[in-house]
Design a protein around this motif. Structure first.
Motif, short mmCIF file in Angstrom:
data_model
loop_
_atom_site.label_atom_id
_atom_site.label_comp_id
_atom_site.label_asym_id
_atom_site.label_seq_id
_atom_site.Cartn_x
_atom_site.Cartn_y
_atom_site.Cartn_z
N TRP A 116 0.83 -1.20 0.00
CA TRP A 116 0.00 0.00 0.00
C TRP A 116 0.87 1.26 0.00
O TRP A 116 0.60 2.22 -0.73
CB TRP A 116 -0.92 -0.01 1.21
N GLU A 117 1.91 1.26 0.81
CA GLU A 117 2.82 2.40 0.83
C GLU A 117 3.54 2.55 -0.50
O GLU A 117 3.72 3.66 -1.01
CB GLU A 117 3.84 2.25 1.96
N ALA A 118 3.97 1.44 -1.09
CA ALA A 118 4.69 1.49 -2.36
C ALA A 118 3.80 1.96 -3.50
O ALA A 118 4.30 2.48 -4.51
CB ALA A 118 5.27 0.12 -2.69
N ALA A 119 2.49 1.81 -3.36
CA ALA A 119 1.57 2.23 -4.42
C ALA A 119 1.59 3.73 -4.63
O ALA A 119 1.11 4.22 -5.66
CB ALA A 119 0.15 1.77 -4.10
N SER A 120 2.16 4.50 -3.69
CA SER A 120 2.24 5.95 -3.84
C SER A 120 3.55 6.41 -4.47
O SER A 120 3.80 7.60 -4.59
CB SER A 120 2.07 6.63 -2.47
N LEU A 121 4.39 5.46 -4.90
CA LEU A 121 5.64 5.82 -5.55
C LEU A 121 5.39 6.56 -6.86
O LEU A 121 4.33 6.42 -7.47
CB LEU A 121 6.46 4.56 -5.84
N PRO A 122 6.37 7.34 -7.33
CA PRO A 122 6.25 7.92 -8.67
C PRO A 122 5.98 6.83 -9.69
O PRO A 122 6.37 5.67 -9.51
CB PRO A 122 7.61 8.58 -8.88
N ALA A 123 5.30 7.21 -10.78
CA ALA A 123 4.77 6.22 -11.70
C ALA A 123 5.82 5.26 -12.24
O ALA A 123 5.57 4.05 -12.36
CB ALA A 123 4.08 6.94 -12.86
N ASP A 124 7.01 5.76 -12.60
CA ASP A 124 8.01 4.86 -13.18
C ASP A 124 8.48 3.83 -12.17
O ASP A 124 8.67 2.65 -12.50
CB ASP A 124 9.19 5.67 -13.74
N ARG A 125 8.65 4.22 -10.93
CA ARG A 125 9.10 3.29 -9.90
C ARG A 125 7.98 2.33 -9.50
O ARG A 125 8.25 1.17 -9.14
CB ARG A 125 9.61 4.08 -8.69
N LEU A 126 6.75 2.80 -9.56
CA LEU A 126 5.61 1.91 -9.30
C LEU A 126 5.58 0.76 -10.30
O LEU A 126 5.45 -0.40 -9.93
CB LEU A 126 4.31 2.73 -9.39
N VAL A 127 5.71 1.09 -11.57
CA VAL A 127 5.70 0.06 -12.61
C VAL A 127 6.90 -0.87 -12.46
O VAL A 127 6.79 -2.09 -12.63
CB VAL A 127 5.67 0.71 -14.01
N ALA A 128 8.07 -0.32 -12.13
CA ALA A 128 9.26 -1.15 -11.96
C ALA A 128 9.08 -2.15 -10.83
O ALA A 128 9.48 -3.33 -10.96
CB ALA A 128 10.48 -0.26 -11.69
N ALA A 129 8.48 -1.72 -9.73
CA ALA A 129 8.24 -2.64 -8.61
C ALA A 129 7.26 -3.73 -9.01
O ALA A 129 7.45 -4.91 -8.68
CB ALA A 129 7.72 -1.86 -7.40
N ALA A 130 6.19 -3.35 -9.73
CA ALA A 130 5.21 -4.33 -10.18
C ALA A 130 5.86 -5.33 -11.13
O ALA A 130 5.63 -6.55 -11.04
CB ALA A 130 4.04 -3.63 -10.86
N ASP A 131 6.67 -4.85 -12.06
CA ASP A 131 7.36 -5.74 -13.01
C ASP A 131 8.27 -6.72 -12.28
O ASP A 131 8.34 -7.91 -12.65
CB ASP A 131 8.18 -4.91 -14.00
N ALA A 132 8.99 -6.24 -11.27
CA ALA A 132 9.90 -7.11 -10.53
C ALA A 132 9.15 -8.22 -9.82
O ALA A 132 9.58 -9.38 -9.79
CB ALA A 132 10.71 -6.28 -9.53
N GLY A 142 2.07 -7.97 -7.96
CA GLY A 142 2.30 -6.97 -8.98
C GLY A 142 1.01 -6.31 -9.42
O GLY A 142 0.94 -5.09 -9.62
N GLU A 143 -0.04 -7.13 -9.57
CA GLU A 143 -1.35 -6.58 -9.94
C GLU A 143 -1.88 -5.67 -8.85
O GLU A 143 -2.41 -4.59 -9.12
CB GLU A 143 -2.32 -7.74 -10.19
N GLN A 144 -1.73 -6.10 -7.59
CA GLN A 144 -2.25 -5.33 -6.47
C GLN A 144 -1.60 -3.95 -6.38
O GLN A 144 -2.28 -2.94 -6.17
CB GLN A 144 -2.05 -6.09 -5.17
N ILE A 145 -0.28 -3.91 -6.53
CA ILE A 145 0.41 -2.63 -6.36
C ILE A 145 0.01 -1.65 -7.46
O ILE A 145 -0.13 -0.44 -7.22
CB ILE A 145 1.94 -2.85 -6.32
N LEU A 146 -0.23 -2.15 -8.68
CA LEU A 146 -0.67 -1.26 -9.75
C LEU A 146 -2.11 -0.80 -9.53
O LEU A 146 -2.43 0.37 -9.73
CB LEU A 146 -0.55 -1.97 -11.09
N ARG A 147 -2.97 -1.71 -9.13
CA ARG A 147 -4.36 -1.34 -8.88
C ARG A 147 -4.45 -0.27 -7.80
O ARG A 147 -5.24 0.66 -7.89
CB ARG A 147 -5.18 -2.57 -8.50
N GLN A 148 -3.68 -0.44 -6.73
CA GLN A 148 -3.68 0.56 -5.67
C GLN A 148 -3.03 1.85 -6.13
O GLN A 148 -3.45 2.95 -5.75
CB GLN A 148 -2.95 0.00 -4.44
N GLY A 149 -2.02 1.74 -6.98
CA GLY A 149 -1.32 2.93 -7.44
C GLY A 149 -2.17 3.83 -8.32
O GLY A 149 -1.98 5.05 -8.31
#
Length: 230
Positions: A116-132, A142-149
């Motif tokens: 939930w905290e990571a979902a507030s990252l800047p967009a590029d870092r959000l996608v990078a975390a989801a991809d990882a 990965g799906e959850q972090i993007l949906r929350q973001g």
């Protein structure tokens, strides 16, 4: 929150228009403590290099999770949350390792908070975390972090996409908008075009078309109602 489709979020993109050059953003900058910096992206060439998951990284991760376990056992909730906030800003390639350590320590609730905290990252870092996470076999995370973001306000999504377009980050644009048009109602998605309709409308429509014909036509209608040519 608007109705969610159940198809996986992080998917190879369908045909997406070439990314145009973004004009200078107009209007007020995104506001709100949770999404502070959400629309900001580093300048070209300023990305942090990927950090290899060597023995030192694994040791640091294990020690940090052990600290979190100790803080929880001592009832030091505020300090424990501070650790989670700090972890949310770790490099993207550390997220799968963190997931494994949290699971091993039985910290399921804390892992959900970290996402939930990571979902507030800047967009590029959000996608990078989801991809990882997806690459490590943790597609649900990965799906959850993007949906929350993409739960942030429509204007902030539009501004974030414009920033990514300016950097030519096609992958991040595609992943972010794919998640966005799946999660948000067409009316909300249409409002995100306001910061730059000439750039954002074609990108939104391409993302919606990749979801389904129905979602595409719903967005076409919503954009027209909002006063944008679609």
């Amino acid at each position: 929150m608007a109705e969610e489709d159940r198809a996986p979020v992080v998917v190879p993109p369908a045909a997406v228009p070439d990314l145009p050059s973004a004009p200078a953003a107009k209007g007020r900058a995104p506001r709100g403590a949770r999404f502070a910096g959400a629309a900001e992206v580093p300048k070209a060439g300023s990305r942090e290099p990927a950090e290899p998951l060597d023995a030192a990284a694994r040791r640091e991760t294990a020690e940090t999770v052990a600290t979190l376990v100790r803080l929880r056992s001592e009832g030091r909730t505020g300090e424990a949350h501070g650790v989670l906030v700090e972890l949310a800003h770790w490099p993207a390639d550390r997220f799968p390792l963190l997931a494994a350590e949290f699971q091993h320590a039985g910290l399921g609730a804390d892992w959900a908070t970290l996402l939930w905290e990571a979902a507030s990252l800047p967009a590029d870092r959000l996608v990078a975390a989801a991809d990882a996470l997806v690459a490590a076999g943790r597609g649900a995370d990965g799906e959850q972090i993007l949906r929350q973001g993409v739960a942030r306000p429509a204007g902030e999504i539009g501004a974030a996409v414009l920033g990514l377009v300016a950097e030519g980050r096609r992958r991040e644009v595609t992943a972010l908008l794919d998640a966005y048009v799946r999660v948000r109602a067409p009316e909300e998605a249409a409002r995100s075009a306001e910061p730059g309709p000439g750039i954002l409308v074609p990108l939104l429509l391409a993302a919606a078309r990749g979801v389904s014909d129905e979602r595409h036509w719903d967005l076409v209608h919503a954009l027209r109602v909002a006063g944008f040519s679609a």
